[in-house]
Motif scaffolding. Structure first.
Motif, PDB file in Angstrom:
ATOM      1  N   MET A   1       0.634  -1.153  -0.051  1.00 17.35           N
ATOM      2  CA  MET A   1      -0.129   0.352  -0.159  1.00 17.35           C
ATOM      3  C   MET A   1       0.384   1.123   0.342  1.00 17.35           C
ATOM      4  SD  MET A   1      -3.368  -0.852   0.240  1.00 17.35           S
ATOM      5  CE  MET A   1      -4.553  -0.436   1.031  1.00 17.35           C
ATOM      6  N   LEU A  99      -4.880   5.148   1.257  1.00 21.80           N
ATOM      7  CA  LEU A  99      -4.015   4.067   0.750  1.00 21.80           C
ATOM      8  C   LEU A  99      -4.581   3.351  -0.040  1.00 21.80           C
ATOM      9  CD1 LEU A  99      -2.866   3.516   4.852  1.00 21.80           C
ATOM     10  CD2 LEU A  99      -1.962   4.431   2.914  1.00 21.80           C
ATOM     11  N   ASP A 101      -3.740   0.808  -3.179  1.00 23.14           N
ATOM     12  CA  ASP A 101      -2.776  -0.698  -3.488  1.00 23.14           C
ATOM     13  C   ASP A 101      -1.035  -0.310  -4.243  1.00 23.14           C
ATOM     14  OD1 ASP A 101      -3.854  -2.592  -2.428  1.00 23.14           O
ATOM     15  OD2 ASP A 101      -5.762  -2.551  -3.901  1.00 23.14           O
TER      16      ASP A 101
END
Ligand code: FES
Length: 102
Positions: A1, A99, A101
């Motif tokens: 993340m 956040l 990926d």
């Protein structure tokens, strides 16, 4: 993340609402009371913009057909529509963002 900064924390007053289009992301950062939410800017039902959608008690209501979506899970309150993307709000220093990926 990884952290994607969106705005300075000092800018987020109660009622703050701002849409961000960054690469493939299209999301809204909003503050209601002391809560800060980040969620998809387009309703999963029929793609209505949620820019001016009402937020009440952790639920955002689409202005077109009034479907409610949890801002915690993204789930449709009644359970028969696809979920709305919701993002983890994160803080670093004096910045607030989400956040993601990648
Ligand atoms: S377009 Fe959002 S509820 Fe129908």
């Amino acid at each position: 993340m990884r952290f994607l900064a969106l705005d300075k924390l000092i800018n987020l007053e109660d009622g703050y609402r701002r849409r961000f289009k960054i690469d493939s992301l299209d999301l809204i950062l909003a503050k209601e009371g002391v809560e800060i939410f980040a969620f998809g800017a387009v309703c999963p039902h029929q793609e209505q913009s949620l820019d001016d959608a009402l937020i009440e008690e952790d639920v955002v209501y689409c202005p077109r057909h009034n479907f409610g979506f949890s801002l915690r899970s993204g789930a449709h309150v009644e359970g028969f529509c696809s979920a709305l993307p919701v993002y983890v709000v994160h803080y670093e220093g004096n910045e607030v963002g989400v956040l993601i990926d990648r």
